[in-house]
Design a protein around this motif. Structure first.
Motif, PDB file in Angstrom:
ATOM      1  N   VAL A  49       0.880  -1.167   0.000  1.00  0.00           N
ATOM      2  CA  VAL A  49       0.000   0.000   0.000  1.00  0.00           C
ATOM      3  C   VAL A  49       0.919   1.218   0.000  1.00  0.00           C
ATOM      4  CG1 VAL A  49      -1.779   1.270   1.251  1.00  0.00           C
ATOM      5  CG2 VAL A  49      -1.792  -1.239   1.248  1.00  0.00           C
ATOM      6  N   THR A  50       0.678   2.149  -0.928  1.00  0.00           N
ATOM      7  CA  THR A  50       1.611   3.260  -1.125  1.00  0.00           C
ATOM      8  C   THR A  50       0.925   4.592  -0.909  1.00  0.00           C
ATOM      9  OG1 THR A  50       2.745   1.915  -2.778  1.00  0.00           O
ATOM     10  CG2 THR A  50       3.307   4.246  -2.699  1.00  0.00           C
ATOM     11  N   VAL A  51       1.619   5.472  -0.183  1.00  0.00           N
ATOM     12  CA  VAL A  51       1.154   6.835   0.084  1.00  0.00           C
ATOM     13  C   VAL A  51       2.149   7.794  -0.563  1.00  0.00           C
ATOM     14  CG1 VAL A  51       0.639   8.547   1.870  1.00  0.00           C
ATOM     15  CG2 VAL A  51       0.123   6.116   2.267  1.00  0.00           C
ATOM     16  N   VAL A  52       1.647   8.747  -1.365  1.00  0.00           N
ATOM     17  CA  VAL A  52       2.492   9.781  -1.964  1.00  0.00           C
ATOM     18  C   VAL A  52       1.928  11.136  -1.537  1.00  0.00           C
ATOM     19  CG1 VAL A  52       3.520  10.720  -4.070  1.00  0.00           C
ATOM     20  CG2 VAL A  52       2.995   8.271  -3.926  1.00  0.00           C
ATOM     21  N   PRO A  53       2.455  11.730  -0.475  1.00  0.00           N
ATOM     22  CA  PRO A  53       1.903  12.991   0.021  1.00  0.00           C
ATOM     23  C   PRO A  53       2.544  14.203  -0.660  1.00  0.00           C
ATOM     24  CG  PRO A  53       3.577  12.218   1.529  1.00  0.00           C
ATOM     25  CD  PRO A  53       3.481  11.182   0.428  1.00  0.00           C
ATOM     26  N   ASP A  54       1.811  15.285  -0.711  1.00  0.00           N
ATOM     27  CA  ASP A  54       2.389  16.580  -1.059  1.00  0.00           C
ATOM     28  C   ASP A  54       3.009  17.199   0.186  1.00  0.00           C
ATOM     29  OD1 ASP A  54       1.988  16.935  -3.830  1.00  0.00           O
ATOM     30  OD2 ASP A  54      -0.119  17.444  -3.519  1.00  0.00           O
ATOM     31  N   TYR A  55       3.837  18.202  -0.024  1.00  0.00           N
ATOM     32  CA  TYR A  55       4.399  18.980   1.086  1.00  0.00           C
ATOM     33  C   TYR A  55       4.649  20.399   0.594  1.00  0.00           C
ATOM     34  CZ  TYR A  55       8.835  17.705  -1.255  1.00  0.00           C
ATOM     35  OH  TYR A  55       9.845  17.496  -2.170  1.00  0.00           O
ATOM     36  N   ARG A  56       4.727  21.323   1.529  1.00  0.00           N
ATOM     37  CA  ARG A  56       4.940  22.722   1.180  1.00  0.00           C
ATOM     38  C   ARG A  56       6.310  22.925   0.531  1.00  0.00           C
ATOM     39  NH1 ARG A  56       3.908  25.385   6.852  1.00  0.00           N
ATOM     40  NH2 ARG A  56       4.575  23.282   7.474  1.00  0.00           N
ATOM     41  N   ILE A  57       6.357  23.816  -0.458  1.00  0.00           N
ATOM     42  CA  ILE A  57       7.584  24.070  -1.194  1.00  0.00           C
ATOM     43  C   ILE A  57       7.863  25.573  -1.252  1.00  0.00           C
ATOM     44  CG2 ILE A  57       7.440  21.965  -2.574  1.00  0.00           C
ATOM     45  CD1 ILE A  57       6.173  23.546  -4.815  1.00  0.00           C
ATOM     46  N   MET A  58       9.050  25.909  -1.709  1.00  0.00           N
ATOM     47  CA  MET A  58       9.418  27.313  -1.878  1.00  0.00           C
ATOM     48  C   MET A  58       8.623  27.925  -3.048  1.00  0.00           C
ATOM     49  SD  MET A  58      13.537  27.346  -1.252  1.00  0.00           S
ATOM     50  CE  MET A  58      13.933  26.311  -2.665  1.00  0.00           C
ATOM     51  N   PRO A  59       8.408  29.238  -3.024  1.00  0.00           N
ATOM     52  CA  PRO A  59       8.983  30.212  -2.096  1.00  0.00           C
ATOM     53  C   PRO A  59       8.186  30.409  -0.809  1.00  0.00           C
ATOM     54  CG  PRO A  59       7.783  31.362  -3.796  1.00  0.00           C
ATOM     55  CD  PRO A  59       7.717  29.896  -4.146  1.00  0.00           C
ATOM     56  N   GLU A  60       7.005  29.781  -0.707  1.00  0.00           N
ATOM     57  CA  GLU A  60       6.201  29.978   0.499  1.00  0.00           C
ATOM     58  C   GLU A  60       6.806  29.281   1.710  1.00  0.00           C
ATOM     59  OE1 GLU A  60       4.969  29.001  -2.405  1.00  0.00           O
ATOM     60  OE2 GLU A  60       3.820  30.781  -3.015  1.00  0.00           O
ATOM     61  N   ALA A  61       7.474  28.164   1.491  1.00  0.00           N
ATOM     62  CA  ALA A  61       7.981  27.349   2.596  1.00  0.00           C
ATOM     63  C   ALA A  61       9.502  27.302   2.575  1.00  0.00           C
ATOM     64  CB  ALA A  61       7.412  25.942   2.501  1.00  0.00           C
ATOM     65  N   HIS A  62      10.088  27.126   3.748  1.00  0.00           N
ATOM     66  CA  HIS A  62      11.524  26.973   3.915  1.00  0.00           C
ATOM     67  C   HIS A  62      11.758  25.965   5.034  1.00  0.00           C
ATOM     68  CE1 HIS A  62      10.869  30.995   2.170  1.00  0.00           C
ATOM     69  NE2 HIS A  62      11.991  30.776   1.530  1.00  0.00           N
ATOM     70  N   PHE A  63      13.001  25.543   5.206  1.00  0.00           N
ATOM     71  CA  PHE A  63      13.328  24.636   6.308  1.00  0.00           C
ATOM     72  C   PHE A  63      12.809  25.232   7.620  1.00  0.00           C
ATOM     73  CE2 PHE A  63      16.026  23.547   9.899  1.00  0.00           C
ATOM     74  CZ  PHE A  63      16.128  22.181   9.801  1.00  0.00           C
ATOM     75  N   PRO A  64      12.106  24.420   8.444  1.00  0.00           N
ATOM     76  CA  PRO A  64      11.858  22.975   8.345  1.00  0.00           C
ATOM     77  C   PRO A  64      10.434  22.631   7.891  1.00  0.00           C
ATOM     78  CG  PRO A  64      11.497  23.659  10.596  1.00  0.00           C
ATOM     79  CD  PRO A  64      11.808  24.918   9.819  1.00  0.00           C
ATOM     80  N   ASP A  65       9.758  23.552   7.190  1.00  0.00           N
ATOM     81  CA  ASP A  65       8.343  23.348   6.856  1.00  0.00           C
ATOM     82  C   ASP A  65       8.111  22.029   6.125  1.00  0.00           C
ATOM     83  OD1 ASP A  65       7.827  25.853   7.944  1.00  0.00           O
ATOM     84  OD2 ASP A  65       7.986  26.871   6.010  1.00  0.00           O
ATOM     85  N   PHE A  66       8.954  21.738   5.129  1.00  0.00           N
ATOM     86  CA  PHE A  66       8.729  20.537   4.323  1.00  0.00           C
ATOM     87  C   PHE A  66       8.965  19.269   5.134  1.00  0.00           C
ATOM     88  CE2 PHE A  66      12.200  23.272   2.761  1.00  0.00           C
ATOM     89  CZ  PHE A  66      13.309  22.671   3.366  1.00  0.00           C
ATOM     90  N   ILE A  67       9.859  19.332   6.109  1.00  0.00           N
ATOM     91  CA  ILE A  67      10.078  18.157   6.960  1.00  0.00           C
ATOM     92  C   ILE A  67       8.886  17.947   7.889  1.00  0.00           C
ATOM     93  CG2 ILE A  67      11.640  17.074   8.618  1.00  0.00           C
ATOM     94  CD1 ILE A  67      13.825  18.955   7.566  1.00  0.00           C
ATOM     95  N   GLU A  68       8.378  19.018   8.438  1.00  0.00           N
ATOM     96  CA  GLU A  68       7.202  18.918   9.300  1.00  0.00           C
ATOM     97  C   GLU A  68       6.013  18.337   8.540  1.00  0.00           C
ATOM     98  OE1 GLU A  68       8.359  22.748  12.147  1.00  0.00           O
ATOM     99  OE2 GLU A  68       6.847  22.944  10.565  1.00  0.00           O
ATOM    100  N   ASP A  69       5.881  18.670   7.256  1.00  0.00           N
ATOM    101  CA  ASP A  69       4.780  18.134   6.467  1.00  0.00           C
ATOM    102  C   ASP A  69       4.927  16.636   6.238  1.00  0.00           C
ATOM    103  OD1 ASP A  69       3.778  20.674   6.372  1.00  0.00           O
ATOM    104  OD2 ASP A  69       4.265  21.040   4.275  1.00  0.00           O
ATOM    105  N   VAL A  70       6.152  16.174   6.042  1.00  0.00           N
ATOM    106  CA  VAL A  70       6.368  14.737   5.897  1.00  0.00           C
ATOM    107  C   VAL A  70       6.051  14.017   7.202  1.00  0.00           C
ATOM    108  CG1 VAL A  70       8.105  12.945   5.472  1.00  0.00           C
ATOM    109  CG2 VAL A  70       8.016  14.983   4.019  1.00  0.00           C
ATOM    110  N   ALA A  71       6.429  14.597   8.324  1.00  0.00           N
ATOM    111  CA  ALA A  71       6.076  14.000   9.614  1.00  0.00           C
ATOM    112  C   ALA A  71       4.564  13.929   9.782  1.00  0.00           C
ATOM    113  CB  ALA A  71       6.700  14.804  10.752  1.00  0.00           C
ATOM    114  N   ALA A  72       3.859  14.977   9.335  1.00  0.00           N
ATOM    115  CA  ALA A  72       2.397  14.968   9.404  1.00  0.00           C
ATOM    116  C   ALA A  72       1.823  13.874   8.509  1.00  0.00           C
ATOM    117  CB  ALA A  72       1.839  16.334   9.005  1.00  0.00           C
ATOM    118  N   ALA A  73       2.470  13.624   7.366  1.00  0.00           N
ATOM    119  CA  ALA A  73       2.008  12.556   6.474  1.00  0.00           C
ATOM    120  C   ALA A  73       2.192  11.189   7.117  1.00  0.00           C
ATOM    121  CB  ALA A  73       2.770  12.622   5.144  1.00  0.00           C
ATOM    122  N   VAL A  74       3.271  11.021   7.876  1.00  0.00           N
ATOM    123  CA  VAL A  74       3.459   9.766   8.613  1.00  0.00           C
ATOM    124  C   VAL A  74       2.353   9.611   9.651  1.00  0.00           C
ATOM    125  CG1 VAL A  74       4.999   8.457  10.108  1.00  0.00           C
ATOM    126  CG2 VAL A  74       5.942   9.766   8.203  1.00  0.00           C
TER     127      VAL A  74
END
Length: 233
Positions: A31-56
């Motif tokens: 079973v596969t999950v492919v989540p989106d995450y926030r990207i630049m220019p709106e997002a910067h470190f650590p926003d994209f990592i936090e989004d992956v944690a939320a996907a988990v």
């Protein structure tokens, strides 16, 4: 369950472009999950990592409805996505802040990821990370630990975008920290994008990326399943 995090220099990409990856892992029984995450220019470190944690966290809470085992989750990612996934796997603060026990991640398969890229000398890394108050905290190598989940590091030997020293540096740091399960593989004549495209049906003959990730994910989740069925005491 495999959660796949796509790349794109933290500035482009969306999950709809990676249906072929989900189909590839699904063809091997995951079973596969492919989540989106926030990207630049709106997002910067650590926003994209936090989004992956939320996907988990979402996966842990909801994947059983879709036929997946929430106790058998593996992270995978390519390029910037491999970086995001590796930070989530190694720096336990992100999952804990998302309300998830870090041990929910049973392994991580990372394709062509940057893990040791200081000083910031590329436009994309400068844009994504230069605002961080502590640049050392942006580097996966600095979170290598002995109790890290099993790690599979994959790289193409003609990758000019992310140099192979990123893989060798992380593997060295993990082994120095006494991590017990660190596997590395280099694919001949494979470049930065090709290693990910080799998951697609037309290009699977270029490199055994799908088979290698599937075998790794089965192995580390089978160990988890066996432990969960051991009697207490």
């Amino acid at each position: 369950v495999i959660i796949f995090i796509y790349g794109g220099s933290w500035s482009f990409g969306e999950k709809s472009e990676y249906e072929f990856v989900a189909r590839a892992f699904s063809s091997r029984g995951f079973v596969t999950v492919v989540p989106d995450y926030r990207i630049m220019p709106e997002a910067h470190f650590p926003d994209f990592i936090e989004d992956v944690a939320a996907a988990v966290r979402w996966t842990r809470d909801h994947i059983a409805v879709h036929g997946g085992d929430p106790d058998r989750i593996v992270l995978a990612g390519h390029s910037a996505g491999a970086y995001n996934a590796m930070m989530v796997a190694l720096d336990t603060r992100y999952l804990r802040n998302a309300g998830v026990d870090p041990w929910v991640v049973k392994g991580i398969a990372a394709l062509a990821g940057p893990y040791d890229f200081l000083p910031l000398d590329a436009p994309e890394t400068i844009a994504a990370f230069s605002r961080a108050p502590d640049l050392a905290a942006t580097q996966p190598i600095n979170f290598a630990r002995g109790d890290a989940p099993p790690v599979l590091l994959l790289h193409g030997d003609v990758d000019k975008k992310v140099l192979k020293r990123n893989l060798t540096s992380l593997a060295r740091h993990l082994r120095a920290a006494n991590a017990r399960d660190v596997e590395t593989k280099f694919y001949p004549k494979i470049a930065h994008i090709t290693i990910m495209l080799a998951l697609s049906l037309p290009l699977r003959g270029r490199a055994p990326v799908l088979n290698d990730i599937a075998a790794f994910a089965r192995r580390v989740t089978q160990k988890s399943k066996e432990r969960s069925h051991q009697p207490a005491g």
